[in-house]
Motif scaffolding. Structure first.
Motif, PDB file in Angstrom:
ATOM      1  N   ALA A 110      56.352  42.739  44.218  1.00 31.15           N
ATOM      2  CA  ALA A 110      55.054  42.506  43.582  1.00 31.15           C
ATOM      3  C   ALA A 110      53.974  42.298  44.633  1.00 31.15           C
ATOM      4  CB  ALA A 110      55.132  41.288  42.666  1.00 31.15           C
ATOM      5  N   ASP A 111      52.734  42.598  44.262  1.00 35.11           N
ATOM      6  CA  ASP A 111      51.608  42.438  45.178  1.00 35.11           C
ATOM      7  C   ASP A 111      50.916  41.089  45.007  1.00 35.11           C
ATOM      8  OD1 ASP A 111      50.946  45.387  46.400  1.00 35.11           O
ATOM      9  OD2 ASP A 111      51.818  45.515  44.401  1.00 35.11           O
ATOM     10  N   ASP A 112      51.066  40.489  43.830  1.00 34.53           N
ATOM     11  CA  ASP A 112      50.415  39.196  43.587  1.00 34.53           C
ATOM     12  C   ASP A 112      51.091  38.497  42.416  1.00 34.53           C
ATOM     13  OD1 ASP A 112      48.637  37.066  43.787  1.00 34.53           O
ATOM     14  OD2 ASP A 112      46.911  38.397  44.074  1.00 34.53           O
ATOM     15  N   TYR A 113      50.814  37.202  42.284  1.00 37.56           N
ATOM     16  CA  TYR A 113      51.396  36.380  41.217  1.00 37.56           C
ATOM     17  C   TYR A 113      50.304  35.446  40.705  1.00 37.56           C
ATOM     18  CZ  TYR A 113      54.887  33.412  38.829  1.00 37.56           C
ATOM     19  OH  TYR A 113      55.634  32.730  37.896  1.00 37.56           O
ATOM     20  N   ILE A 114      49.996  35.559  39.413  1.00 37.09           N
ATOM     21  CA  ILE A 114      48.973  34.711  38.811  1.00 37.09           C
ATOM     22  C   ILE A 114      49.618  33.855  37.724  1.00 37.09           C
ATOM     23  CG2 ILE A 114      46.788  34.660  37.558  1.00 37.09           C
ATOM     24  CD1 ILE A 114      46.152  37.405  38.698  1.00 37.09           C
ATOM     25  N   GLN A 115      49.377  32.569  37.795  1.00 37.64           N
ATOM     26  CA  GLN A 115      49.989  31.669  36.821  1.00 37.64           C
ATOM     27  C   GLN A 115      49.083  31.485  35.597  1.00 37.64           C
ATOM     28  OE1 GLN A 115      51.150  27.867  38.439  1.00 37.64           O
ATOM     29  NE2 GLN A 115      51.488  26.980  36.391  1.00 37.64           N
ATOM     30  N   LYS A 116      49.691  31.492  34.422  1.00 44.62           N
ATOM     31  CA  LYS A 116      48.979  31.185  33.182  1.00 44.62           C
ATOM     32  C   LYS A 116      48.883  29.664  33.027  1.00 44.62           C
ATOM     33  CE  LYS A 116      51.180  35.096  30.754  1.00 44.62           C
ATOM     34  NZ  LYS A 116      52.100  35.428  29.628  1.00 44.62           N
ATOM     35  N   PRO A 117      47.810  29.160  32.435  1.00 45.85           N
ATOM     36  CA  PRO A 117      46.591  29.878  32.033  1.00 45.85           C
ATOM     37  C   PRO A 117      45.764  30.236  33.260  1.00 45.85           C
ATOM     38  CG  PRO A 117      46.308  27.534  31.683  1.00 45.85           C
ATOM     39  CD  PRO A 117      47.740  27.719  32.118  1.00 45.85           C
ATOM     40  N   PHE A 118      44.970  31.252  33.143  1.00 51.69           N
ATOM     41  CA  PHE A 118      44.201  31.754  34.274  1.00 51.69           C
ATOM     42  C   PHE A 118      42.782  32.053  33.814  1.00 51.69           C
ATOM     43  CE2 PHE A 118      46.175  35.214  32.031  1.00 51.69           C
ATOM     44  CZ  PHE A 118      45.154  36.132  31.876  1.00 51.69           C
ATOM     45  N   HIS A 119      41.891  32.195  34.767  1.00 50.98           N
ATOM     46  CA  HIS A 119      40.509  32.567  34.463  1.00 50.98           C
ATOM     47  C   HIS A 119      40.408  34.075  34.593  1.00 50.98           C
ATOM     48  CE1 HIS A 119      36.144  32.722  34.478  1.00 50.98           C
ATOM     49  NE2 HIS A 119      36.128  31.431  34.145  1.00 50.98           N
ATOM     50  N   PHE A 120      39.803  34.720  33.628  1.00 52.71           N
ATOM     51  CA  PHE A 120      39.723  36.182  33.639  1.00 52.71           C
ATOM     52  C   PHE A 120      38.995  36.713  34.865  1.00 52.71           C
ATOM     53  CE2 PHE A 120      40.952  35.942  29.170  1.00 52.71           C
ATOM     54  CZ  PHE A 120      41.790  37.048  29.074  1.00 52.71           C
ATOM     55  N   ASP A 121      38.023  35.984  35.357  1.00 57.50           N
ATOM     56  CA  ASP A 121      37.302  36.436  36.550  1.00 57.50           C
ATOM     57  C   ASP A 121      38.249  36.547  37.744  1.00 57.50           C
ATOM     58  OD1 ASP A 121      34.977  36.593  35.146  1.00 57.50           O
ATOM     59  OD2 ASP A 121      34.158  34.680  35.837  1.00 57.50           O
ATOM     60  N   VAL A 122      39.225  35.630  37.798  1.00 59.87           N
ATOM     61  CA  VAL A 122      40.209  35.667  38.890  1.00 59.87           C
ATOM     62  C   VAL A 122      41.097  36.897  38.755  1.00 59.87           C
ATOM     63  CG1 VAL A 122      42.200  34.501  39.924  1.00 59.87           C
ATOM     64  CG2 VAL A 122      40.215  33.165  39.182  1.00 59.87           C
ATOM     65  N   LEU A 123      41.566  37.157  37.534  1.00 58.07           N
ATOM     66  CA  LEU A 123      42.411  38.329  37.306  1.00 58.07           C
ATOM     67  C   LEU A 123      41.661  39.610  37.660  1.00 58.07           C
ATOM     68  CD1 LEU A 123      44.921  39.740  36.192  1.00 58.07           C
ATOM     69  CD2 LEU A 123      43.928  39.570  33.906  1.00 58.07           C
ATOM     70  N   ILE A 124      40.443  39.739  37.202  1.00 57.27           N
ATOM     71  CA  ILE A 124      39.662  40.942  37.470  1.00 57.27           C
ATOM     72  C   ILE A 124      39.395  41.107  38.963  1.00 57.27           C
ATOM     73  CG2 ILE A 124      37.396  42.014  37.135  1.00 57.27           C
ATOM     74  CD1 ILE A 124      37.474  40.805  34.271  1.00 57.27           C
ATOM     75  N   ALA A 125      39.090  40.001  39.632  1.00 57.98           N
ATOM     76  CA  ALA A 125      38.825  40.065  41.078  1.00 57.98           C
ATOM     77  C   ALA A 125      40.057  40.537  41.837  1.00 57.98           C
ATOM     78  CB  ALA A 125      38.380  38.693  41.582  1.00 57.98           C
ATOM     79  N   LYS A 126      41.224  40.048  41.431  1.00 61.42           N
ATOM     80  CA  LYS A 126      42.465  40.445  42.105  1.00 61.42           C
ATOM     81  C   LYS A 126      42.783  41.913  41.840  1.00 61.42           C
ATOM     82  CE  LYS A 126      44.746  35.920  42.439  1.00 61.42           C
ATOM     83  NZ  LYS A 126      45.065  35.984  43.874  1.00 61.42           N
ATOM     84  N   ILE A 127      42.579  42.354  40.605  1.00 58.65           N
ATOM     85  CA  ILE A 127      42.808  43.764  40.275  1.00 58.65           C
ATOM     86  C   ILE A 127      41.895  44.658  41.105  1.00 58.65           C
ATOM     87  CG2 ILE A 127      42.507  45.516  38.471  1.00 58.65           C
ATOM     88  CD1 ILE A 127      43.404  43.409  36.442  1.00 58.65           C
ATOM     89  N   GLN A 128      40.625  44.298  41.178  1.00 58.80           N
ATOM     90  CA  GLN A 128      39.670  45.106  41.939  1.00 58.80           C
ATOM     91  C   GLN A 128      40.033  45.141  43.426  1.00 58.80           C
ATOM     92  OE1 GLN A 128      36.048  43.059  40.825  1.00 58.80           O
ATOM     93  NE2 GLN A 128      35.560  44.582  39.245  1.00 58.80           N
ATOM     94  N   ALA A 129      40.435  43.996  43.964  1.00 58.33           N
ATOM     95  CA  ALA A 129      40.785  43.929  45.385  1.00 58.33           C
ATOM     96  C   ALA A 129      42.012  44.790  45.694  1.00 58.33           C
ATOM     97  CB  ALA A 129      41.047  42.479  45.786  1.00 58.33           C
ATOM     98  N   ILE A 130      43.016  44.722  44.816  1.00 51.35           N
ATOM     99  CA  ILE A 130      44.239  45.492  45.043  1.00 51.35           C
ATOM    100  C   ILE A 130      43.963  46.986  44.937  1.00 51.35           C
ATOM    101  CG2 ILE A 130      46.496  46.063  44.067  1.00 51.35           C
ATOM    102  CD1 ILE A 130      46.837  43.105  43.382  1.00 51.35           C
ATOM    103  N   LEU A 131      43.218  47.394  43.918  1.00 52.07           N
ATOM    104  CA  LEU A 131      42.926  48.816  43.737  1.00 52.07           C
ATOM    105  C   LEU A 131      42.107  49.377  44.898  1.00 52.07           C
ATOM    106  CD1 LEU A 131      42.150  48.969  39.902  1.00 52.07           C
ATOM    107  CD2 LEU A 131      44.183  49.829  41.083  1.00 52.07           C
ATOM    108  N   ARG A 132      41.249  48.542  45.478  1.00 54.69           N
ATOM    109  CA  ARG A 132      40.424  49.009  46.608  1.00 54.69           C
ATOM    110  C   ARG A 132      41.282  49.335  47.824  1.00 54.69           C
ATOM    111  NH1 ARG A 132      36.493  45.056  45.079  1.00 54.69           N
ATOM    112  NH2 ARG A 132      37.448  43.574  46.523  1.00 54.69           N
ATOM    113  N   ARG A 133      42.325  48.546  48.020  1.00 54.11           N
ATOM    114  CA  ARG A 133      43.098  48.733  49.249  1.00 54.11           C
ATOM    115  C   ARG A 133      44.346  49.601  49.096  1.00 54.11           C
ATOM    116  NH1 ARG A 133      44.791  43.071  48.351  1.00 54.11           N
ATOM    117  NH2 ARG A 133      47.031  43.033  47.892  1.00 54.11           N
ATOM    118  N   VAL A 134      44.663  49.967  47.849  1.00 55.57           N
ATOM    119  CA  VAL A 134      45.875  50.764  47.636  1.00 55.57           C
ATOM    120  C   VAL A 134      45.637  52.220  48.028  1.00 55.57           C
ATOM    121  CG1 VAL A 134      47.372  51.742  45.846  1.00 55.57           C
ATOM    122  CG2 VAL A 134      46.857  49.306  45.845  1.00 55.57           C
ATOM    123  N   TYR A 135      46.588  52.780  48.734  1.00 54.45           N
ATOM    124  CA  TYR A 135      46.503  54.181  49.101  1.00 54.45           C
ATOM    125  C   TYR A 135      46.857  55.044  47.901  1.00 54.45           C
ATOM    126  CZ  TYR A 135      51.564  53.533  49.432  1.00 54.45           C
ATOM    127  OH  TYR A 135      52.883  53.226  49.168  1.00 54.45           O
TER     128      TYR A 135
END
Length: 229
Positions: free
Chosen positions: A95-120
């Protein structure tokens, strides 16, 4: 538009996450059959996977391991479990990351955006993957994988299986099979074709798929899937 595969059995949470991610122009796909998560992954070809640990049938670690064995698609675990062992295991399974519930949606979105930016660009890894009867057929690795395990086929066997799957639920004549094998510079005689098909069927039996290759006497062979016409 990026495609996300959200493997979450809590329908309420799934709906909430899908709605929020859709606002960011992400296309979110859910699971329709929790016993065939990997098969649906292959069909969807997502750009990122979000997966819970506690799921019906098999847990998230199981599906993460299967996905990672065939693809480098980024994976984020989203779980209410907070034991350090779960975090360690998720990373060990790829896995690339682990987010614990409950979570803030802004955190989830930020992590998704960061991962997609750096993925080849890994998407070409899935072009040689096809699904058949709930199994993933990898034409590059010559393997067939489902919940019962994974088998490796010979070059002739995977080539024959590919030709049959391309026309699944239709009879492929022996002449057509031999002509295509000949064109591919892997000539086989009539008897050799019979031997290869029998070996293919025997190997597929290890995954419970042997009966899905049917012999049509005097006509050829057929790769069966679902309900035939």
């Amino acid at each position: 538009m990026f495609k996300l595969f959200l493997i979450e059995d809590d329908t309420s949470l799934f709906g909430e996450i899908k709605e929020r991610l859709s606002q960011w122009s992400y296309k979110v796909h859910g699971v329709t059959d929790f016993s065939n998560v990997f098969g649906e992954f292959v069909e969807i070809k997502p750009d990122l996977v979000i997966i819970d640990i506690q799921l019906p049938k098999y847990d998230g670690f199981h599906w993460c391991r299967m996905i990672r064995s065939h693809s480098n698609v980024p994976i984020i675990f989203l779980s209410s479990r907070d034991h350090p062992t779960d975090v360690v295991m998720s990373m060990q399974f790829g896995a690339d990351d682990y987010i614990q519930k409950p979570f803030h949606f802004d955190v989830l979105i930020a992590k998704i955006q960061a991962i997609l930016r750096r993925v080849y660009n890994y998407s070409t890894e899935l072009t040689n993957l096809k699904t058949w009867c709930g199994a993933a057929v990898d034409y590059e690795k010559n393997t067939v994988t489902n919940e019962m395990g994974s088998i490796e086929l010979t070059k002739n066997e995977i080539f024959i299986l590919k030709l049959l799957i391309e026309q699944k639920n239709k009879i492929v004549s022996r002449d057509e099979l031999m002509n295509k094998l000949w064109d591919d510079k892997r000539f086989v005689s009539d008897n050799t074709l019979t031997v290869n098909v029998n070996r293919l069927r025997k190997r597929l039996e290890e995954l419970g798929l042997g009966r899905n290759i049917e012999t049509k006497v005097g006509q050829g062979y057929m790769a069966m899937e679902g309900n035939t016409p």
